[in-house]
Motif scaffolding. Structure first.
Motif, mmCIF file in Angstrom:
data_model
loop_
_atom_site.group_PDB
_atom_site.id
_atom_site.type_symbol
_atom_site.label_atom_id
_atom_site.label_comp_id
_atom_site.label_asym_id
_atom_site.label_seq_id
_atom_site.Cartn_x
_atom_site.Cartn_y
_atom_site.Cartn_z
ATOM 1 N N VAL A 165 -0.336 -5.223 -2.074
ATOM 2 C CA VAL A 165 1.116 -5.987 -2.863
ATOM 3 C C VAL A 165 0.739 -7.431 -2.729
ATOM 4 O O VAL A 165 0.282 -7.992 -1.798
ATOM 5 N N HIS A 198 5.584 1.180 2.889
ATOM 6 C CA HIS A 198 4.901 -0.121 3.095
ATOM 7 C C HIS A 198 4.357 -0.416 4.330
ATOM 8 O O HIS A 198 5.098 -0.196 5.412
ATOM 9 N N LEU A 215 -4.117 2.673 1.114
ATOM 10 C CA LEU A 215 -2.975 1.791 0.489
ATOM 11 C C LEU A 215 -3.193 0.750 -0.560
ATOM 12 O O LEU A 215 -4.447 0.357 -0.803
ATOM 13 N N GLU A 216 -2.373 0.513 -1.220
ATOM 14 C CA GLU A 216 -2.221 -0.135 -2.502
ATOM 15 C C GLU A 216 -1.795 -1.629 -2.108
ATOM 16 O O GLU A 216 -0.661 -1.985 -1.620
ATOM 17 N N ALA A 248 1.110 -3.777 1.974
ATOM 18 C CA ALA A 248 0.554 -2.872 1.161
ATOM 19 C C ALA A 248 1.443 -1.473 0.952
ATOM 20 O O ALA A 248 2.213 -1.259 1.805
ATOM 21 N N ARG A 249 1.353 -0.915 -0.057
ATOM 22 C CA ARG A 249 2.307 0.406 -0.489
ATOM 23 C C ARG A 249 1.405 1.687 -0.205
ATOM 24 O O ARG A 249 0.384 1.577 -0.608
ATOM 25 N N LYS A 250 2.178 2.696 0.229
ATOM 26 C CA LYS A 250 1.422 4.138 0.450
ATOM 27 C C LYS A 250 1.814 4.805 -0.993
ATOM 28 O O LYS A 250 2.795 4.872 -1.261
ATOM 29 N N PRO A 251 0.798 5.079 -1.623
ATOM 30 C CA PRO A 251 0.722 5.724 -2.876
ATOM 31 C C PRO A 251 1.549 7.205 -2.649
ATOM 32 O O PRO A 251 1.466 7.886 -1.831
ATOM 33 N N GLY A 270 -2.650 -9.456 -1.397
ATOM 34 C CA GLY A 270 -3.687 -8.663 -0.411
ATOM 35 C C GLY A 270 -3.631 -9.202 0.755
ATOM 36 O O GLY A 270 -2.742 -9.951 1.216
#
Length: 269
Positions: A233, A186, A230-231, A266-269, A236
């Motif tokens: 969380v 993250h 990044l995704e 944010a999360r790294k996929p 945002g």
């Protein structure tokens, strides 16, 4: 417990340092007259800076708690600043005693106070590196002696990147750090902005420049670029006071008061 990295640089009290200015704004005592002078001039232009700093700390606490409960057991905190309790490791290890934390900063005064950052739980571990975010390869290499980059890590860049200009490759520095992380890692980032009061922002930037310090507030769109790929969380990228409903309440933010910091996780996929 790992030994502290050697720090050859001495404390420069002839010019302000962001970590010490931030310490003064938060009510700390680990700063010098030159830091106090700059902080007071900034506060004269924008009195909300103190509230923004406190709200930013609340964001760090809540984000770290969320990460620890989500199972993250490794943290790389760059731009640590002068220890201010609760420190990141205290928050993470209160939930996950086996958490491992590497702190990184480039101000020798932070190194002087790093003993507070090394009081780990017996199950976990804390470590300190004196290094600059402009040298991400060195940070990753040395942090890799403590952290396993094959497993998820939370990369914490709290109120740091607005001190790195575009010309110094701010976006590339973050990209290189994120690329070194394993999937499931993250990015936790907060960043100053002049959105809402461009004139005050320009005046504060000029103050820092005259003191020999780079300050680069960024717009929402510009800060969002740090999270590309990044995704998001939760909320945002939002004003730090809006990241969680109880942040504004816990920091005594008054109705209509506008903080000057964006924050995101944010999360790294």
């Amino acid at each position: 417990m790992p030994e502290l990295e050697p720090g050859p640089s001495r404390i420069d009290t002839s010019r302000p340092h962001p970590a010490r200015v931030y310490d003064y704004i938060l009510g700390g005592k680990n700063n010098y007259p030159v830091d106090e002078e700059l902080a007071k001039r900034v506060l004269a232009i924008d009195p909300t800076v103190t509230t923004s700093a406190r709200t930013n700390r609340a964001f760090m606490r809540h984000a770290t708690e969320w990460l620890a409960r989500a199972g993250i057991r490794q943290y790389l905190d760059i731009g640590t600043g002068i220890p201010t309790e609760p420190n990141l490791h205290q928050i993470a290890q209160a939930i996950a005693p086996d958490a491992r934390i590497v702190y990184t900063d480039n101000d020798p005064i932070v190194l002087c106070h790093a003993e507070a950052l090394l009081r780990s739980t017996p199950q976990g571990l804390t470590h300190y590196l004196e290094a600059d975010v402009r040298d991400p390869d060195r940070i990753v290499q040395q942090a890799g002696e403590v952290l396993d980059f094959g497993e998820p890590i939370a990369l914490s860049l709290i109120s740091l990147m607005h001190f790195i200009d575009d010309g110094d490759g701010a976006y590339d520095l973050v990209r290189r750090l994120v690329e070194a992380l394993a999937p499931g890692s993250h990015l936790v980032l907060s960043h100053a902005t002049a959105d809402g009061d461009a004139q005050a922002g320009e005046e504060v930037v000029a103050l820092y420049r005259r003191s020999g310090v780079t300050l680069r507030p960024r717009s929402h769109a510009e800060v969002a670029r740090f999270f590309e790929g990044l995704e998001p969380v939760g909320s945002g990228l939002v004003r730090v006071s809006d990241w969680r409903p109880d942040i504004a309440e816990s920091t005594l933010l008054t109705d209509g008061e506008q903080v000057t910091v964006y924050a995101g996780l944010a999360r790294k996929p």
